[in-house]
Design a protein around this motif. Structure first.
Motif, PDB file in Angstrom:
ATOM      1  N   LEU A  48     -55.112   0.744  39.730  1.00 11.45           N
ATOM      2  CA  LEU A  48     -56.161   1.271  38.831  1.00 11.45           C
ATOM      3  C   LEU A  48     -55.779   0.845  37.489  1.00 11.45           C
ATOM      4  O   LEU A  48     -56.907   0.368  36.685  1.00 11.45           O
ATOM      5  CB  LEU A  48     -56.461   2.918  38.944  1.00 11.45           C
ATOM      6  CG  LEU A  48     -57.707   3.683  38.399  1.00 11.45           C
ATOM      7  CD1 LEU A  48     -58.659   2.865  39.434  1.00 11.45           C
ATOM      8  CD2 LEU A  48     -57.717   5.041  38.494  1.00 11.45           C
ATOM      9  N   LYS A  49     -54.644   0.843  37.187  1.00 11.07           N
ATOM     10  CA  LYS A  49     -54.318   0.486  35.798  1.00 11.07           C
ATOM     11  C   LYS A  49     -54.753  -0.994  35.531  1.00 11.07           C
ATOM     12  O   LYS A  49     -55.106  -1.388  34.414  1.00 11.07           O
ATOM     13  CB  LYS A  49     -52.774   0.747  35.362  1.00 11.07           C
ATOM     14  CG  LYS A  49     -52.284   0.775  34.152  1.00 11.07           C
ATOM     15  CD  LYS A  49     -50.776   1.495  34.026  1.00 11.07           C
ATOM     16  CE  LYS A  49     -50.259   1.090  32.826  1.00 11.07           C
ATOM     17  NZ  LYS A  49     -48.613   1.048  32.784  1.00 11.07           N
ATOM     18  N   ILE A  65     -56.689  -2.803  37.112  1.00 14.53           N
ATOM     19  CA  ILE A  65     -58.311  -3.019  37.048  1.00 14.53           C
ATOM     20  C   ILE A  65     -58.936  -2.415  35.893  1.00 14.53           C
ATOM     21  O   ILE A  65     -59.841  -3.375  35.403  1.00 14.53           O
ATOM     22  CB  ILE A  65     -58.844  -2.184  38.378  1.00 14.53           C
ATOM     23  CG1 ILE A  65     -58.347  -2.578  39.724  1.00 14.53           C
ATOM     24  CG2 ILE A  65     -60.443  -2.227  38.536  1.00 14.53           C
ATOM     25  CD1 ILE A  65     -58.881  -3.699  40.226  1.00 14.53           C
ATOM     26  N   ARG A  66     -58.319  -1.492  35.290  1.00 13.77           N
ATOM     27  CA  ARG A  66     -58.915  -1.194  33.925  1.00 13.77           C
ATOM     28  C   ARG A  66     -58.580  -2.286  32.997  1.00 13.77           C
ATOM     29  O   ARG A  66     -59.388  -2.259  32.099  1.00 13.77           O
ATOM     30  CB  ARG A  66     -58.154   0.073  33.482  1.00 13.77           C
ATOM     31  CG  ARG A  66     -59.056   1.514  34.103  1.00 13.77           C
ATOM     32  CD  ARG A  66     -58.468   2.828  33.868  1.00 13.77           C
ATOM     33  NE  ARG A  66     -59.214   3.817  34.799  1.00 13.77           N
ATOM     34  CZ  ARG A  66     -58.695   5.055  34.998  1.00 13.77           C
ATOM     35  NH1 ARG A  66     -57.149   5.218  34.674  1.00 13.77           N
ATOM     36  NH2 ARG A  66     -59.199   5.812  35.611  1.00 13.77           N
ATOM     37  N   ASN A 120     -60.932  -4.863  33.236  1.00 14.34           N
ATOM     38  CA  ASN A 120     -62.307  -4.373  32.999  1.00 14.34           C
ATOM     39  C   ASN A 120     -62.351  -4.371  31.270  1.00 14.34           C
ATOM     40  O   ASN A 120     -63.700  -5.068  30.862  1.00 14.34           O
ATOM     41  CB  ASN A 120     -62.760  -3.244  33.511  1.00 14.34           C
ATOM     42  CG  ASN A 120     -63.219  -2.832  35.043  1.00 14.34           C
ATOM     43  OD1 ASN A 120     -63.620  -3.842  35.491  1.00 14.34           O
ATOM     44  ND2 ASN A 120     -62.897  -2.000  35.580  1.00 14.34           N
ATOM     45  N   GLU A 121     -61.467  -4.354  30.716  1.00 18.72           N
ATOM     46  CA  GLU A 121     -61.458  -4.391  29.277  1.00 18.72           C
ATOM     47  C   GLU A 121     -61.564  -5.924  28.965  1.00 18.72           C
ATOM     48  O   GLU A 121     -62.424  -6.192  27.878  1.00 18.72           O
ATOM     49  CB  GLU A 121     -60.337  -3.793  28.744  1.00 18.72           C
ATOM     50  CG  GLU A 121     -60.245  -2.190  28.617  1.00 18.72           C
ATOM     51  CD  GLU A 121     -59.103  -1.692  28.380  1.00 18.72           C
ATOM     52  OE1 GLU A 121     -58.137  -2.447  27.434  1.00 18.72           O
ATOM     53  OE2 GLU A 121     -58.812  -0.536  28.572  1.00 18.72           O
ATOM     54  N   ARG A 163     -61.641 -11.743  35.915  1.00 13.55           N
ATOM     55  CA  ARG A 163     -61.775 -11.402  37.354  1.00 13.55           C
ATOM     56  C   ARG A 163     -60.687 -12.335  38.167  1.00 13.55           C
ATOM     57  O   ARG A 163     -60.787 -13.248  38.553  1.00 13.55           O
ATOM     58  CB  ARG A 163     -62.955 -12.002  37.641  1.00 13.55           C
ATOM     59  CG  ARG A 163     -64.284 -11.085  37.203  1.00 13.55           C
ATOM     60  CD  ARG A 163     -64.279  -9.981  38.178  1.00 13.55           C
ATOM     61  NE  ARG A 163     -65.451  -8.868  37.867  1.00 13.55           N
ATOM     62  CZ  ARG A 163     -65.520  -8.120  36.935  1.00 13.55           C
ATOM     63  NH1 ARG A 163     -64.372  -7.859  36.280  1.00 13.55           N
ATOM     64  NH2 ARG A 163     -66.447  -7.216  36.862  1.00 13.55           N
ATOM     65  N   THR A 180     -62.690   3.147  43.895  1.00 10.49           N
ATOM     66  CA  THR A 180     -63.663   4.134  43.048  1.00 10.49           C
ATOM     67  C   THR A 180     -64.500   2.894  42.346  1.00 10.49           C
ATOM     68  O   THR A 180     -64.611   1.775  42.686  1.00 10.49           O
ATOM     69  CB  THR A 180     -62.638   4.421  41.946  1.00 10.49           C
ATOM     70  OG1 THR A 180     -61.900   3.149  41.265  1.00 10.49           O
ATOM     71  CG2 THR A 180     -61.477   5.283  42.566  1.00 10.49           C
ATOM     72  N   GLU A 181     -65.421   3.492  41.392  1.00  7.85           N
ATOM     73  CA  GLU A 181     -66.416   2.905  40.804  1.00  7.85           C
ATOM     74  C   GLU A 181     -66.091   1.602  39.963  1.00  7.85           C
ATOM     75  O   GLU A 181     -66.673   0.476  39.692  1.00  7.85           O
ATOM     76  CB  GLU A 181     -67.606   3.688  40.225  1.00  7.85           C
ATOM     77  CG  GLU A 181     -68.303   4.479  40.939  1.00  7.85           C
ATOM     78  CD  GLU A 181     -69.246   5.436  40.384  1.00  7.85           C
ATOM     79  OE1 GLU A 181     -69.185   5.201  39.032  1.00  7.85           O
ATOM     80  OE2 GLU A 181     -69.914   6.205  40.858  1.00  7.85           O
ATOM     81  N   GLU A 182     -64.745   2.023  39.393  1.00 14.12           N
ATOM     82  CA  GLU A 182     -64.193   0.938  38.565  1.00 14.12           C
ATOM     83  C   GLU A 182     -63.925  -0.501  39.181  1.00 14.12           C
ATOM     84  O   GLU A 182     -63.941  -1.376  38.558  1.00 14.12           O
ATOM     85  CB  GLU A 182     -62.989   1.313  37.885  1.00 14.12           C
ATOM     86  CG  GLU A 182     -63.330   2.614  36.818  1.00 14.12           C
ATOM     87  CD  GLU A 182     -62.106   3.445  36.574  1.00 14.12           C
ATOM     88  OE1 GLU A 182     -61.443   4.071  37.733  1.00 14.12           O
ATOM     89  OE2 GLU A 182     -61.733   3.569  35.529  1.00 14.12           O
ATOM     90  N   MET A 183     -63.596  -0.093  40.529  1.00 14.78           N
ATOM     91  CA  MET A 183     -63.175  -1.499  41.222  1.00 14.78           C
ATOM     92  C   MET A 183     -64.361  -2.451  41.779  1.00 14.78           C
ATOM     93  O   MET A 183     -64.131  -3.498  42.340  1.00 14.78           O
ATOM     94  CB  MET A 183     -62.609  -0.995  42.480  1.00 14.78           C
ATOM     95  CG  MET A 183     -61.092  -0.240  42.170  1.00 14.78           C
ATOM     96  SD  MET A 183     -60.388   0.332  43.834  1.00 14.78           S
ATOM     97  CE  MET A 183     -59.237   1.378  43.348  1.00 14.78           C
ATOM     98  N   HIS A 223     -64.516  -6.414  41.801  1.00 12.11           N
ATOM     99  CA  HIS A 223     -63.412  -7.128  41.795  1.00 12.11           C
ATOM    100  C   HIS A 223     -62.919  -7.583  43.089  1.00 12.11           C
ATOM    101  O   HIS A 223     -63.672  -6.870  43.979  1.00 12.11           O
ATOM    102  CB  HIS A 223     -62.411  -5.990  41.167  1.00 12.11           C
ATOM    103  CG  HIS A 223     -62.235  -5.921  39.682  1.00 12.11           C
ATOM    104  ND1 HIS A 223     -61.698  -6.903  38.895  1.00 12.11           N
ATOM    105  CD2 HIS A 223     -63.049  -4.943  39.070  1.00 12.11           C
ATOM    106  CE1 HIS A 223     -62.016  -6.253  37.667  1.00 12.11           C
ATOM    107  NE2 HIS A 223     -62.685  -5.196  37.749  1.00 12.11           N
TER     108      HIS A 223
END
Lengths: 99, 183
Positions: A21-22, A24-25, A28-29, A33, A46-49, A52
Motif C-alpha cells: 500500500l505504501k 502504491i500511495r 499515486n502521488e 505507473r 483497495t480503491e487506491e490500487m 495499477h
C-alpha cells in the motif's frame, strides 16, 4: 480458535499489505505507473490500487494483474491462478474479447 | 498378393486440406440414456447448430457426422451414425470441427483463439516473441507469450496493454507497463 476469512472481516478491517500500500500511495502521488511485485496473495484490493498493475506470485511466476474498480474487496490471489493452463486445441474457435 | 488399400470415401477430407479449413467449435462429453445422446458444448457464441459436424479419427482423418437431434436446453446432441449408447461411447470426449466460413462474425475487439495463436508480438517496433496460448479462465484474458530467449511471459489482453491486433500481417503491438520485461 479465532474466526477466519470473510467472517473475520465482518468484525475487523480487511487485511491489506502495508508495504504494498505504501508503494502504491507513493506512485499515486507521483503519477507513476510501474509494475509492483508481491507474494502476498491474501492482500485485499483497495480503491487506491485501481489502475495499477500488480504482479502476483502464483508459486512459480509473477502474473500481471491490472486492477479494475470491480475487483475492489477481492483478494489479489483470486486473479493469479496457481494451476497450470494446458491450453486449447490449436484451432479452437473459442471467442475472447479485448477489455 | 498385395491387398489393395480401401479407398477413402469422397466425403472424408484429406488431412492436410482439412487442417486449413476446419476449426474446433465444440466438444462431446459423456453419453446420456440409451439412444445415443451425448452431452456437448459449443464454443463460439451465437452459432446455429449446423446439419453436419466433423470429428477427427486417427486412421480415417476427418469424418462428417450428421446431427439427428439437438436439445440446447438440456445440453444433449444425437448423431445419425451413432444412434445407440454403445456406438456413441466411441466418440465421447472428442472435439467437434466445422468449416471456418460457417463461423458467426464477431463484434469489434472480439477474436477467435485460433486467430490469435501464433501471432508475432511487437514492442517498440521490435519483435519480442509470439503468442503460444490464450488463457481465458478468468474474465481478464491472458496472452501467454514465448520470447526469443524461450522465456514464458504473461500479459493481460486489455486495451491498456495491447494496442493493436493486426490479423492481416499476423502481429500484435503491445505497450506493457514499465517493469514488465523484468518479471
Amino acid at each position: 480458535m479465532g474466526f477466519k476469512g470473510k467472517w473475520n472481516e465482518r468484525f475487523k478491517n480487511p487485511y491489506v499489505n502495508e508495504k504494498l500500500l505504501k508503494k502504491i500511495r507513493k506512485m499515486n502521488e507521483t503519477g507513476e505507473r510501474k509494475i509492483v511485485k508481491t507474494w502476498d496473495r491474501a492482500c485485499t484490493i483497495t480503491e487506491e490500487m485501481v489502475g495499477h498493475t500488480i504482479a502476483v506470485y502464483n508459486g512459480q511466476k509473477f502474473i500481471p494483474v491490472y486492477i479494475r474498480p470491480e475487483m475492489v474487496g477481492h483478494k489479489l490471489g483470486e486473479f493469479s491462478l496457481t494451476r497450470t493452463f494446458r491450453g486449447h486445441p490449436d484451432k479452437s474457435a473459442k471467442a475472447v474479447k479485448k477489455k | 498378393m498385395l491387398q489393395k488399400k480401401p479407398e477413402l470415401k469422397k466425403s472424408i477430407l484429406q488431412q492436410g486440406q482439412a487442417d486449413k479449413e476446419l476449426v474446433v467449435v465444440g466438444k462431446l462429453y459423456r453419453t446420456f440414456g440409451v439412444r445415443g445422446d451425448l452431452r456437448f458444448e459449443i464454443f463460439p457464441p451465437n452459432l446455429e447448430i449446423p446439419e453436419k459436424f466433423y470429428i477427427k479419427d486417427q486412421k480415417k482423418g476427418f469424418i462428417p457426422i450428421t446431427v439427428e437431434s439437438v436439445s440446447e436446453k438440456r445440453g444433449l446432441i444425437r448423431f445419425k451414425e451413432f444412434d445407440t449408447r454403445e456406438k456413441a461411447k466411441k466418440i465421447t470426449n472428442k472435439y467437434l470441427y466445422l468449416e471456418k466460413e460457417k463461423l458467426p462474425e464477431l463484434e469489434e475487439d472480439e477474436y477467435y483463439v485460433y486467430q490469435l495463436i501464433g501471432l508475432d508480438v511487437y514492442m517498440d517496433d521490435k519483435k519480442i516473441g509470439s503468442v503460444i496460448k490464450v488463457d481465458d479462465r478468468l474474465p481478464d484474458v491472458l496472452f501467454i507469450i514465448r520470447d526469443s530467449e524461450g522465456k514464458i511471459r504473461h500479459l493481460p489482453f486489455i486495451k491498456e496493454f495491447v494496442k493493436e491486433v493486426d490479423l492481416e500481417n499476423g502481429r500484435v503491438i503491445i505497450t506493457p507497463p514499465e517493469g514488465w520485461l523484468e518479471l
